[in-house]
Motif scaffolding. Structure first.
Motif, PDB file in Angstrom:
ATOM      1  N   SER A 102       0.854  -1.185   0.000  1.00 58.21           N
ATOM      2  CA  SER A 102       0.000   0.000   0.000  1.00 58.21           C
ATOM      3  C   SER A 102       0.885   1.228   0.000  1.00 58.21           C
ATOM      4  O   SER A 102       2.002   1.205   0.526  1.00 58.21           O
ATOM      5  N   ALA A 103       0.404   2.314  -0.608  1.00 55.64           N
ATOM      6  CA  ALA A 103       1.187   3.537  -0.698  1.00 55.64           C
ATOM      7  C   ALA A 103       0.270   4.708  -1.019  1.00 55.64           C
ATOM      8  O   ALA A 103      -0.851   4.526  -1.507  1.00 55.64           O
ATOM      9  N   HIS A 104       0.769   5.900  -0.737  1.00 55.00           N
ATOM     10  CA  HIS A 104       0.105   7.137  -1.128  1.00 55.00           C
ATOM     11  C   HIS A 104       0.980   7.814  -2.176  1.00 55.00           C
ATOM     12  O   HIS A 104       2.191   7.961  -1.979  1.00 55.00           O
ATOM     13  N   ALA A 105       0.386   8.235  -3.272  1.00 60.24           N
ATOM     14  CA  ALA A 105       1.114   8.920  -4.340  1.00 60.24           C
ATOM     15  C   ALA A 105       0.538  10.317  -4.540  1.00 60.24           C
ATOM     16  O   ALA A 105      -0.677  10.465  -4.720  1.00 60.24           O
ATOM     17  N   ILE A 106       1.389  11.314  -4.490  1.00 63.91           N
ATOM     18  CA  ILE A 106       0.975  12.697  -4.744  1.00 63.91           C
ATOM     19  C   ILE A 106       1.156  12.978  -6.231  1.00 63.91           C
ATOM     20  O   ILE A 106       2.242  12.766  -6.791  1.00 63.91           O
ATOM     21  N   LEU A 107       0.085  13.429  -6.877  1.00 63.04           N
ATOM     22  CA  LEU A 107       0.092  13.628  -8.320  1.00 63.04           C
ATOM     23  C   LEU A 107       0.595  15.012  -8.697  1.00 63.04           C
ATOM     24  O   LEU A 107       0.478  15.974  -7.937  1.00 63.04           O
ATOM     25  N   GLN A 108       1.140  15.075  -9.886  1.00 66.87           N
ATOM     26  CA  GLN A 108       1.453  16.364 -10.474  1.00 66.87           C
ATOM     27  C   GLN A 108       0.158  17.046 -10.919  1.00 66.87           C
ATOM     28  O   GLN A 108      -0.858  16.377 -11.178  1.00 66.87           O
ATOM     29  N   GLU A 109       0.185  18.329 -10.985  1.00 64.42           N
ATOM     30  CA  GLU A 109      -1.015  19.085 -11.337  1.00 64.42           C
ATOM     31  C   GLU A 109      -1.501  18.682 -12.726  1.00 64.42           C
ATOM     32  O   GLU A 109      -0.734  18.620 -13.694  1.00 64.42           O
ATOM     33  N   GLY A 110      -2.805  18.368 -12.802  1.00 65.52           N
ATOM     34  CA  GLY A 110      -3.426  18.025 -14.070  1.00 65.52           C
ATOM     35  C   GLY A 110      -3.299  16.569 -14.466  1.00 65.52           C
ATOM     36  O   GLY A 110      -3.794  16.173 -15.530  1.00 65.52           O
TER      37      GLY A 110
ATOM     38  N   VAL B  70      -2.234  -4.769  -4.415  1.00 60.45           N
ATOM     39  CA  VAL B  70      -1.717  -3.410  -4.426  1.00 60.45           C
ATOM     40  C   VAL B  70      -2.845  -2.435  -4.109  1.00 60.45           C
ATOM     41  O   VAL B  70      -3.925  -2.499  -4.711  1.00 60.45           O
ATOM     42  N   THR B  71      -2.596  -1.554  -3.139  1.00 63.47           N
ATOM     43  CA  THR B  71      -3.536  -0.478  -2.826  1.00 63.47           C
ATOM     44  C   THR B  71      -2.776   0.839  -2.879  1.00 63.47           C
ATOM     45  O   THR B  71      -1.815   1.028  -2.132  1.00 63.47           O
ATOM     46  N   VAL B  72      -3.200   1.721  -3.787  1.00 69.54           N
ATOM     47  CA  VAL B  72      -2.552   3.016  -3.938  1.00 69.54           C
ATOM     48  C   VAL B  72      -3.600   4.107  -3.779  1.00 69.54           C
ATOM     49  O   VAL B  72      -4.647   4.071  -4.439  1.00 69.54           O
ATOM     50  N   GLN B  73      -3.327   5.036  -2.908  1.00 65.49           N
ATOM     51  CA  GLN B  73      -4.200   6.203  -2.762  1.00 65.49           C
ATOM     52  C   GLN B  73      -3.531   7.392  -3.433  1.00 65.49           C
ATOM     53  O   GLN B  73      -2.428   7.781  -3.073  1.00 65.49           O
ATOM     54  N   LEU B  74      -4.217   7.960  -4.414  1.00 63.05           N
ATOM     55  CA  LEU B  74      -3.702   9.121  -5.129  1.00 63.05           C
ATOM     56  C   LEU B  74      -4.169  10.395  -4.443  1.00 63.05           C
ATOM     57  O   LEU B  74      -5.325  10.506  -4.057  1.00 63.05           O
ATOM     58  N   GLU B  75      -3.256  11.328  -4.309  1.00 66.20           N
ATOM     59  CA  GLU B  75      -3.563  12.590  -3.652  1.00 66.20           C
ATOM     60  C   GLU B  75      -3.266  13.741  -4.605  1.00 66.20           C
ATOM     61  O   GLU B  75      -2.160  13.850  -5.133  1.00 66.20           O
TER      62      GLU B  75
ATOM     63  N   ARG C 194      -2.978  17.438  -4.346  1.00 68.99           N
ATOM     64  CA  ARG C 194      -2.871  18.445  -3.298  1.00 68.99           C
ATOM     65  C   ARG C 194      -3.620  19.743  -3.647  1.00 68.99           C
ATOM     66  O   ARG C 194      -4.105  20.448  -2.784  1.00 68.99           O
ATOM     67  N   CYS C 195      -3.721  20.022  -4.933  1.00 78.87           N
ATOM     68  CA  CYS C 195      -4.313  21.307  -5.305  1.00 78.87           C
ATOM     69  C   CYS C 195      -5.814  21.351  -5.055  1.00 78.87           C
ATOM     70  O   CYS C 195      -6.370  22.404  -4.806  1.00 78.87           O
ATOM     71  N   CYS C 196      -6.470  20.181  -5.115  1.00 81.94           N
ATOM     72  CA  CYS C 196      -7.919  20.197  -4.956  1.00 81.94           C
ATOM     73  C   CYS C 196      -8.419  19.199  -3.934  1.00 81.94           C
ATOM     74  O   CYS C 196      -9.630  19.026  -3.749  1.00 81.94           O
ATOM     75  N   GLY C 197      -7.488  18.468  -3.271  1.00 84.24           N
ATOM     76  CA  GLY C 197      -7.896  17.588  -2.174  1.00 84.24           C
ATOM     77  C   GLY C 197      -8.599  16.319  -2.623  1.00 84.24           C
ATOM     78  O   GLY C 197      -9.260  15.668  -1.832  1.00 84.24           O
ATOM     79  N   GLU C 198      -8.482  15.935  -3.897  1.00 87.40           N
ATOM     80  CA  GLU C 198      -9.167  14.734  -4.364  1.00 87.40           C
ATOM     81  C   GLU C 198      -8.325  13.502  -4.052  1.00 87.40           C
ATOM     82  O   GLU C 198      -7.099  13.542  -4.011  1.00 87.40           O
ATOM     83  N   HIS C 199      -9.045  12.387  -3.861  1.00 89.30           N
ATOM     84  CA  HIS C 199      -8.378  11.114  -3.581  1.00 89.30           C
ATOM     85  C   HIS C 199      -8.984  10.030  -4.447  1.00 89.30           C
ATOM     86  O   HIS C 199     -10.183  10.008  -4.698  1.00 89.30           O
TER      87      HIS C 199
END
Length: 410
Positions: free
Chosen positions: A364-372, A395-400, A402-407
Protein backbone atom coordinates in the motif's frame (compact mmCIF):
# COMPACT_ATOMS: atom_id res chain seq x y z
CA UNK A 1 35.65 -26.35 33.02
CA UNK A 2 34.84 -26.28 29.33
CA UNK A 3 36.84 -28.60 27.16
CA UNK A 4 38.21 -27.22 23.89
CA UNK A 5 36.13 -28.32 20.93
CA UNK A 6 33.42 -29.95 22.99
CA UNK A 7 31.27 -26.94 23.63
CA UNK A 8 30.40 -28.20 27.10
CA UNK A 9 29.77 -25.52 29.69
CA UNK A 10 29.85 -26.32 33.34
CA UNK A 11 31.32 -25.09 36.56
CA UNK A 12 30.78 -22.09 38.73
CA UNK A 13 31.03 -22.13 42.49
CA UNK A 14 27.26 -22.10 43.00
CA UNK A 15 24.59 -24.53 41.91
CA UNK A 16 22.32 -23.45 39.06
CA UNK A 17 19.28 -23.39 41.36
CA UNK A 18 21.11 -20.84 43.52
CA UNK A 19 21.98 -18.47 40.68
CA UNK A 20 19.52 -15.85 39.47
CA UNK A 21 19.11 -14.69 35.89
CA UNK A 22 21.59 -11.84 35.21
CA UNK A 23 20.13 -8.37 34.74
CA UNK A 24 20.80 -8.32 31.00
CA UNK A 25 18.59 -11.39 30.57
CA UNK A 26 15.64 -9.37 31.88
CA UNK A 27 16.66 -6.50 29.60
CA UNK A 28 16.59 -8.91 26.66
CA UNK A 29 13.09 -10.10 27.53
CA UNK A 30 11.85 -6.53 27.96
CA UNK A 31 13.40 -5.33 24.70
CA UNK A 32 11.90 -8.26 22.79
CA UNK A 33 8.44 -7.49 24.15
CA UNK A 34 8.92 -3.79 23.40
CA UNK A 35 10.07 -4.62 19.88
CA UNK A 36 7.06 -6.83 19.23
CA UNK A 37 4.72 -4.12 20.57
CA UNK A 38 6.44 -1.42 18.52
CA UNK A 39 6.19 -3.50 15.37
CA UNK A 40 2.47 -4.12 15.64
CA UNK A 41 1.79 -0.53 16.74
CA UNK A 42 3.76 0.65 13.69
CA UNK A 43 6.23 2.69 15.72
CA UNK A 44 9.21 4.02 13.80
CA UNK A 45 12.14 3.31 13.96
CA UNK A 46 11.25 0.10 15.84
CA UNK A 47 9.37 -1.08 12.77
CA UNK A 48 12.46 -0.72 10.56
CA UNK A 49 14.96 -2.20 13.05
CA UNK A 50 12.70 -4.89 14.50
CA UNK A 51 14.73 -7.80 13.13
CA UNK A 52 17.92 -6.64 14.86
CA UNK A 53 16.02 -5.82 18.06
CA UNK A 54 14.54 -9.33 18.17
CA UNK A 55 17.86 -11.09 17.62
CA UNK A 56 19.95 -9.06 20.05
CA UNK A 57 17.22 -9.57 22.64
CA UNK A 58 17.33 -13.34 22.05
CA UNK A 59 21.14 -13.36 22.32
CA UNK A 60 21.01 -11.58 25.68
CA UNK A 61 18.39 -13.97 27.02
CA UNK A 62 20.22 -17.07 25.74
CA UNK A 63 23.54 -15.98 27.25
CA UNK A 64 21.88 -15.14 30.56
CA UNK A 65 20.27 -18.58 30.67
CA UNK A 66 23.63 -20.24 29.99
CA UNK A 67 25.24 -18.29 32.82
CA UNK A 68 22.42 -19.11 35.23
CA UNK A 69 22.72 -22.78 34.38
CA UNK A 70 26.51 -23.09 34.28
CA UNK A 71 28.04 -20.12 36.07
CA UNK A 72 29.95 -19.11 32.93
CA UNK A 73 28.87 -17.76 29.55
CA UNK A 74 30.23 -16.29 26.37
CA UNK A 75 29.14 -12.67 26.89
CA UNK A 76 29.76 -12.48 30.64
CA UNK A 77 32.87 -14.63 30.99
CA UNK A 78 34.56 -14.19 27.59
CA UNK A 79 33.35 -10.83 26.22
CA UNK A 80 36.33 -10.47 23.87
CA UNK A 81 35.36 -13.70 22.17
CA UNK A 82 31.72 -12.63 21.99
CA UNK A 83 32.59 -9.40 20.17
CA UNK A 84 35.10 -11.24 18.02
CA UNK A 85 32.22 -13.41 16.79
CA UNK A 86 29.97 -10.37 16.28
CA UNK A 87 32.63 -8.62 14.18
CA UNK A 88 33.46 -11.60 11.97
CA UNK A 89 29.79 -12.49 11.65
CA UNK A 90 29.42 -9.59 9.19
CA UNK A 91 32.01 -10.64 6.56
CA UNK A 92 31.00 -14.28 7.00
CA UNK A 93 27.39 -13.54 6.09
CA UNK A 94 28.53 -11.13 3.36
CA UNK A 95 30.25 -14.11 1.72
CA UNK A 96 26.80 -15.59 1.14
CA UNK A 97 25.44 -12.20 0.05
CA UNK A 98 28.24 -12.14 -2.52
CA UNK A 99 27.18 -15.55 -3.82
CA UNK A 100 23.59 -14.34 -3.96
CA UNK A 101 24.57 -11.68 -6.53
CA UNK A 102 24.78 -14.64 -8.91
CA UNK A 103 22.06 -16.85 -7.44
CA UNK A 104 19.40 -14.15 -6.84
CA UNK A 105 17.66 -16.43 -4.31
CA UNK A 106 16.60 -13.62 -1.95
CA UNK A 107 16.16 -9.87 -1.95
CA UNK A 108 15.34 -7.16 0.55
CA UNK A 109 12.31 -4.87 0.73
CA UNK A 110 11.58 -1.75 2.76
CA UNK A 111 15.25 -1.05 3.41
CA UNK A 112 15.98 2.39 4.91
CA UNK A 113 16.30 5.03 2.18
CA UNK A 114 19.03 6.84 4.11
CA UNK A 115 22.36 5.16 3.30
CA UNK A 116 23.72 5.62 6.81
CA UNK A 117 20.64 4.00 8.35
CA UNK A 118 20.76 1.23 5.75
CA UNK A 119 24.40 0.51 6.65
CA UNK A 120 23.53 0.57 10.35
CA UNK A 121 20.68 -1.88 9.74
CA UNK A 122 23.02 -4.28 7.93
CA UNK A 123 25.69 -4.10 10.63
CA UNK A 124 23.20 -4.61 13.48
CA UNK A 125 21.49 -7.52 11.70
CA UNK A 126 24.50 -9.33 10.22
CA UNK A 127 26.48 -9.11 13.47
CA UNK A 128 23.94 -11.41 15.14
CA UNK A 129 24.52 -14.47 12.95
CA UNK A 130 27.46 -16.10 14.76
CA UNK A 131 26.50 -15.00 18.29
CA UNK A 132 22.96 -16.32 17.76
CA UNK A 133 24.11 -19.70 16.47
CA UNK A 134 26.81 -20.25 19.06
CA UNK A 135 24.78 -18.94 22.01
CA UNK A 136 22.10 -21.45 20.98
CA UNK A 137 24.79 -24.13 20.73
CA UNK A 138 25.98 -23.32 24.26
CA UNK A 139 22.41 -23.15 25.56
CA UNK A 140 21.68 -26.64 24.25
CA UNK A 141 24.89 -27.90 25.85
CA UNK A 142 24.06 -26.22 29.16
CA UNK A 143 20.83 -28.22 29.33
CA UNK A 144 22.48 -31.48 28.32
CA UNK A 145 21.36 -31.65 24.69
CA UNK A 146 22.50 -34.07 23.32
CA UNK A 147 24.84 -35.30 26.05
CA UNK A 148 25.31 -39.02 26.55
CA UNK A 149 25.59 -39.88 22.86
CA UNK A 150 28.79 -41.59 21.78
CA UNK A 151 29.81 -43.48 18.66
CA UNK A 152 32.59 -45.94 17.95
CA UNK A 153 35.92 -44.14 17.30
CA UNK A 154 37.10 -44.41 13.73
CA UNK A 155 40.00 -43.19 11.64
CA UNK A 156 39.54 -40.83 8.71
CA UNK A 157 41.71 -41.85 5.74
CA UNK A 158 43.83 -39.13 4.10
CA UNK A 159 42.20 -39.87 0.75
CA UNK A 160 38.84 -39.05 2.30
CA UNK A 161 40.09 -35.61 3.33
CA UNK A 162 41.45 -34.90 -0.14
CA UNK A 163 38.18 -36.09 -1.66
CA UNK A 164 36.28 -33.77 0.67
CA UNK A 165 38.27 -30.77 -0.58
CA UNK A 166 37.54 -31.71 -4.19
CA UNK A 167 33.84 -32.09 -3.41
CA UNK A 168 33.85 -28.73 -1.62
CA UNK A 169 35.43 -26.99 -4.59
CA UNK A 170 32.82 -28.54 -6.88
CA UNK A 171 30.00 -27.46 -4.56
CA UNK A 172 31.36 -23.91 -4.53
CA UNK A 173 31.71 -23.61 -8.31
CA UNK A 174 28.58 -25.43 -9.48
CA UNK A 175 26.08 -22.82 -8.20
CA UNK A 176 28.03 -20.09 -9.99
CA UNK A 177 27.92 -22.04 -13.24
CA UNK A 178 24.34 -23.34 -12.96
CA UNK A 179 22.57 -21.11 -10.42
CA UNK A 180 19.02 -22.29 -11.15
CA UNK A 181 19.91 -25.94 -10.55
CA UNK A 182 22.87 -26.07 -8.16
CA UNK A 183 21.93 -23.21 -5.80
CA UNK A 184 21.39 -25.49 -2.73
CA UNK A 185 25.07 -26.43 -2.73
CA UNK A 186 26.16 -23.11 -1.22
CA UNK A 187 24.66 -24.43 2.03
CA UNK A 188 27.38 -26.97 2.70
CA UNK A 189 30.34 -26.26 0.45
CA UNK A 190 32.39 -24.69 3.27
CA UNK A 191 32.05 -27.86 5.36
CA UNK A 192 33.62 -30.10 2.75
CA UNK A 193 36.18 -27.49 1.72
CA UNK A 194 37.18 -26.17 5.14
CA UNK A 195 36.93 -29.11 7.53
CA UNK A 196 39.93 -31.00 6.06
CA UNK A 197 41.98 -27.81 6.52
CA UNK A 198 40.95 -27.68 10.18
CA UNK A 199 41.87 -31.35 10.55
CA UNK A 200 45.30 -30.80 9.02
CA UNK A 201 45.87 -27.77 11.30
CA UNK A 202 46.08 -30.16 14.25
CA UNK A 203 46.03 -28.58 17.69
CA UNK A 204 45.91 -25.03 16.30
CA UNK A 205 42.13 -25.21 15.96
CA UNK A 206 39.08 -27.40 16.53
CA UNK A 207 38.04 -30.01 13.98
CA UNK A 208 34.67 -31.75 13.78
CA UNK A 209 36.35 -34.65 12.01
CA UNK A 210 38.78 -35.17 14.90
CA UNK A 211 35.89 -35.06 17.37
CA UNK A 212 34.10 -37.77 15.39
CA UNK A 213 37.33 -39.78 15.25
CA UNK A 214 37.31 -39.76 19.07
CA UNK A 215 33.74 -41.05 19.04
CA UNK A 216 32.22 -37.74 20.18
CA UNK A 217 29.34 -36.64 17.89
CA UNK A 218 27.86 -34.20 20.42
CA UNK A 219 29.27 -30.95 18.96
CA UNK A 220 28.20 -32.05 15.46
CA UNK A 221 24.66 -32.90 16.57
CA UNK A 222 24.38 -29.81 18.75
CA UNK A 223 25.32 -27.60 15.80
CA UNK A 224 22.64 -29.24 13.66
CA UNK A 225 20.04 -28.57 16.36
CA UNK A 226 21.24 -24.99 16.82
CA UNK A 227 20.85 -24.47 13.08
CA UNK A 228 17.26 -25.75 13.20
CA UNK A 229 16.38 -23.53 16.16
CA UNK A 230 17.95 -20.38 14.70
CA UNK A 231 16.56 -21.13 11.26
CA UNK A 232 13.04 -21.28 12.64
CA UNK A 233 13.53 -18.00 14.52
CA UNK A 234 15.16 -16.33 11.51
CA UNK A 235 12.13 -17.10 9.37
CA UNK A 236 9.58 -16.37 12.10
CA UNK A 237 10.89 -12.90 12.93
CA UNK A 238 11.59 -12.07 9.30
CA UNK A 239 8.00 -13.01 8.40
CA UNK A 240 6.62 -10.28 10.68
CA UNK A 241 9.36 -7.71 10.09
CA UNK A 242 8.83 -4.59 7.98
CA UNK A 243 12.38 -4.45 6.60
CA UNK A 244 12.80 -8.05 5.50
CA UNK A 245 13.97 -10.47 2.85
CA UNK A 246 11.84 -12.39 0.37
CA UNK A 247 12.84 -15.54 -1.46
CA UNK A 248 12.78 -16.23 -5.19
CA UNK A 249 13.97 -19.85 -5.13
CA UNK A 250 13.73 -21.67 -8.48
CA UNK A 251 11.21 -24.54 -8.61
CA UNK A 252 10.13 -24.07 -4.95
CA UNK A 253 7.79 -21.07 -5.00
CA UNK A 254 4.50 -22.97 -4.78
CA UNK A 255 4.57 -23.70 -1.03
CA UNK A 256 6.23 -21.69 1.74
CA UNK A 257 6.45 -21.79 5.53
CA UNK A 258 6.75 -18.16 6.54
CA UNK A 259 8.84 -16.87 3.59
CA UNK A 260 10.88 -20.06 3.14
CA UNK A 261 10.06 -23.11 0.97
CA UNK A 262 9.86 -26.13 3.34
CA UNK A 263 12.91 -27.84 1.85
CA UNK A 264 14.89 -24.68 2.52
CA UNK A 265 14.80 -25.34 6.26
CA UNK A 266 17.20 -28.23 5.67
CA UNK A 267 19.83 -25.67 4.78
CA UNK A 268 19.96 -24.10 8.24
CA UNK A 269 21.69 -27.03 10.01
CA UNK A 270 24.23 -27.14 7.19
CA UNK A 271 24.75 -23.39 7.51
CA UNK A 272 25.45 -23.81 11.24
CA UNK A 273 28.14 -26.37 10.44
CA UNK A 274 29.60 -24.03 7.81
CA UNK A 275 29.80 -21.20 10.33
CA UNK A 276 31.55 -23.43 12.85
CA UNK A 277 34.09 -24.61 10.28
CA UNK A 278 34.79 -21.10 8.96
CA UNK A 279 35.34 -19.73 12.48
CA UNK A 280 37.63 -22.67 13.26
CA UNK A 281 39.63 -21.83 10.13
CA UNK A 282 39.90 -18.25 11.32
CA UNK A 283 41.11 -19.52 14.70
CA UNK A 284 44.12 -21.18 13.05
CA UNK A 285 45.87 -17.81 12.93
CA UNK A 286 44.81 -17.05 16.53
CA UNK A 287 47.25 -19.60 17.96
CA UNK A 288 44.87 -21.57 20.13
CA UNK A 289 42.36 -18.87 21.04
CA UNK A 290 38.71 -19.89 20.66
CA UNK A 291 35.24 -18.86 21.82
CA UNK A 292 34.28 -22.30 23.12
CA UNK A 293 35.71 -22.28 26.62
CA UNK A 294 37.95 -20.48 29.13
CA UNK A 295 40.72 -23.03 28.55
CA UNK A 296 40.85 -22.06 24.86
CA UNK A 297 42.47 -18.68 25.54
CA UNK A 298 45.60 -18.86 23.41
CA UNK A 299 47.93 -16.01 22.51
CA UNK A 300 45.73 -14.70 19.70
CA UNK A 301 46.74 -13.66 16.20
CA UNK A 302 50.00 -11.72 15.76
CA UNK A 303 49.44 -8.00 15.25
CA UNK A 304 51.00 -8.18 11.80
CA UNK A 305 48.27 -10.62 10.75
CA UNK A 306 45.33 -9.30 12.78
CA UNK A 307 45.47 -5.72 11.47
CA UNK A 308 45.56 -6.62 7.74
CA UNK A 309 42.85 -9.24 8.31
CA UNK A 310 40.55 -6.68 9.94
CA UNK A 311 41.28 -4.16 7.16
CA UNK A 312 40.49 -6.75 4.49
CA UNK A 313 37.27 -7.69 6.28
CA UNK A 314 36.15 -4.05 6.44
CA UNK A 315 36.98 -3.52 2.76
CA UNK A 316 35.11 -6.69 1.82
CA UNK A 317 32.11 -5.54 3.84
CA UNK A 318 32.09 -2.18 2.06
CA UNK A 319 32.29 -3.71 -1.41
CA UNK A 320 29.59 -6.26 -0.63
CA UNK A 321 27.34 -3.61 0.90
CA UNK A 322 27.57 -1.60 -2.32
CA UNK A 323 26.59 -4.70 -4.27
CA UNK A 324 23.67 -5.45 -1.95
CA UNK A 325 22.42 -1.88 -2.39
CA UNK A 326 22.61 -2.26 -6.17
CA UNK A 327 21.45 -5.82 -6.80
CA UNK A 328 19.72 -7.24 -3.71
CA UNK A 329 17.68 -4.36 -2.26
CA UNK A 330 14.50 -4.21 -4.32
CA UNK A 331 12.65 -1.49 -2.44
CA UNK A 332 13.38 1.20 0.06
CA UNK A 333 11.22 3.12 2.45
CA UNK A 334 9.50 5.47 2.04
CA UNK A 335 9.89 5.57 -1.76
CA UNK A 336 9.58 2.44 -3.89
CA UNK A 337 12.15 2.61 -6.69
CA UNK A 338 9.77 0.99 -9.16
CA UNK A 339 7.25 3.81 -8.67
CA UNK A 340 9.69 6.55 -9.49
CA UNK A 341 9.43 7.94 -12.97
CA UNK A 342 5.75 7.11 -13.50
CA UNK A 343 4.32 10.01 -15.53
CA UNK A 344 2.06 12.18 -13.42
CA UNK A 345 3.51 11.10 -10.04
CA UNK A 346 5.22 13.81 -8.01
CA UNK A 347 6.25 11.72 -5.00
CA UNK A 348 5.32 8.57 -3.04
CA UNK A 349 4.96 8.24 0.75
CA UNK A 350 3.59 5.94 3.46
CA UNK A 351 4.68 2.83 1.58
CA UNK A 352 4.15 -0.52 3.29
CA UNK A 353 4.92 -4.07 2.14
CA UNK A 354 3.67 -6.94 4.29
CA UNK A 355 2.90 -10.64 4.09
CA UNK A 356 -0.69 -11.83 3.94
CA UNK A 357 0.27 -15.50 3.99
CA UNK A 358 3.28 -17.52 2.91
CA UNK A 359 4.34 -16.35 -0.55
CA UNK A 360 1.52 -13.78 -0.83
CA UNK A 361 2.57 -10.16 -0.31
CA UNK A 362 0.64 -6.89 -0.32
CA UNK A 363 1.65 -3.29 -0.87
CA UNK A 364 0.00 0.00 0.00
CA UNK A 365 1.19 3.54 -0.70
CA UNK A 366 0.11 7.14 -1.13
CA UNK A 367 1.11 8.92 -4.34
CA UNK A 368 0.97 12.70 -4.74
CA UNK A 369 0.09 13.63 -8.32
CA UNK A 370 1.45 16.36 -10.47
CA UNK A 371 -1.01 19.09 -11.34
CA UNK A 372 -3.43 18.03 -14.07
CA UNK A 373 -2.47 14.31 -14.02
CA UNK A 374 -5.29 11.91 -14.92
CA UNK A 375 -6.02 9.45 -12.12
CA UNK A 376 -6.97 6.39 -14.18
CA UNK A 377 -3.81 6.12 -16.31
CA UNK A 378 -1.59 6.87 -13.30
CA UNK A 379 -3.20 4.10 -11.23
CA UNK A 380 -2.72 1.61 -14.04
CA UNK A 381 0.91 2.61 -14.54
CA UNK A 382 1.68 2.42 -10.83
CA UNK A 383 0.18 -1.05 -10.51
CA UNK A 384 2.17 -2.26 -13.51
CA UNK A 385 5.42 -0.85 -12.11
CA UNK A 386 4.87 -2.40 -8.68
CA UNK A 387 3.94 -5.91 -9.83
CA UNK A 388 6.54 -6.13 -12.62
CA UNK A 389 9.46 -8.03 -11.10
CA UNK A 390 8.19 -8.00 -7.51
CA UNK A 391 6.21 -10.81 -5.81
CA UNK A 392 3.34 -8.44 -4.93
CA UNK A 393 -0.14 -9.93 -5.23
CA UNK A 394 -2.29 -7.11 -3.80
CA UNK A 395 -1.72 -3.41 -4.43
CA UNK A 396 -3.54 -0.48 -2.83
CA UNK A 397 -2.55 3.02 -3.94
CA UNK A 398 -4.20 6.20 -2.76
CA UNK A 399 -3.70 9.12 -5.13
CA UNK A 400 -3.56 12.59 -3.65
CA UNK A 401 -4.14 15.74 -5.65
CA UNK A 402 -2.87 18.45 -3.30
CA UNK A 403 -4.31 21.31 -5.30
CA UNK A 404 -7.92 20.20 -4.96
CA UNK A 405 -7.90 17.59 -2.17
CA UNK A 406 -9.17 14.73 -4.36
CA UNK A 407 -8.38 11.11 -3.58
CA UNK A 408 -8.62 7.95 -5.67
CA UNK A 409 -7.91 4.34 -4.77
CA UNK A 410 -6.79 1.33 -6.75
Amino acid sequence: MARKGGGNVSGGSRRSDERTLPWYGWVGMASLLAGEAGLFLDVAPIRTFFYGIAWWSYILVADACVWRRCGTSLLRSRPREFWFLAFWSIPLWNLFELLNFRLQNWFYVNAPANQTLALLFNVISYATVLPALFETYLLLGAYGVPNGIRVRPWRIAPVGLVGSVIIGLGMAMAPLAWPRVAFPLIWGFAIFLGEPLCYWAGTRTVSLARQLERGDPRPFLRLLLAGFVCGGLWEFWNFWAYTKWLYTVPHLEALKWFEMPPLGFLGFPMFALECYVLVNLLNVIRRGRSWEGPDAAGRGAPLGIAVPAIALALAFNGITYAGIDRWTVKSVAPTLAAMEGVPGVKTVHDLHVWTLTSGVHALSAHAILQEGAAHGPVLTALRTRVTDGFPISHVTVQLEDRCCGEHSHA
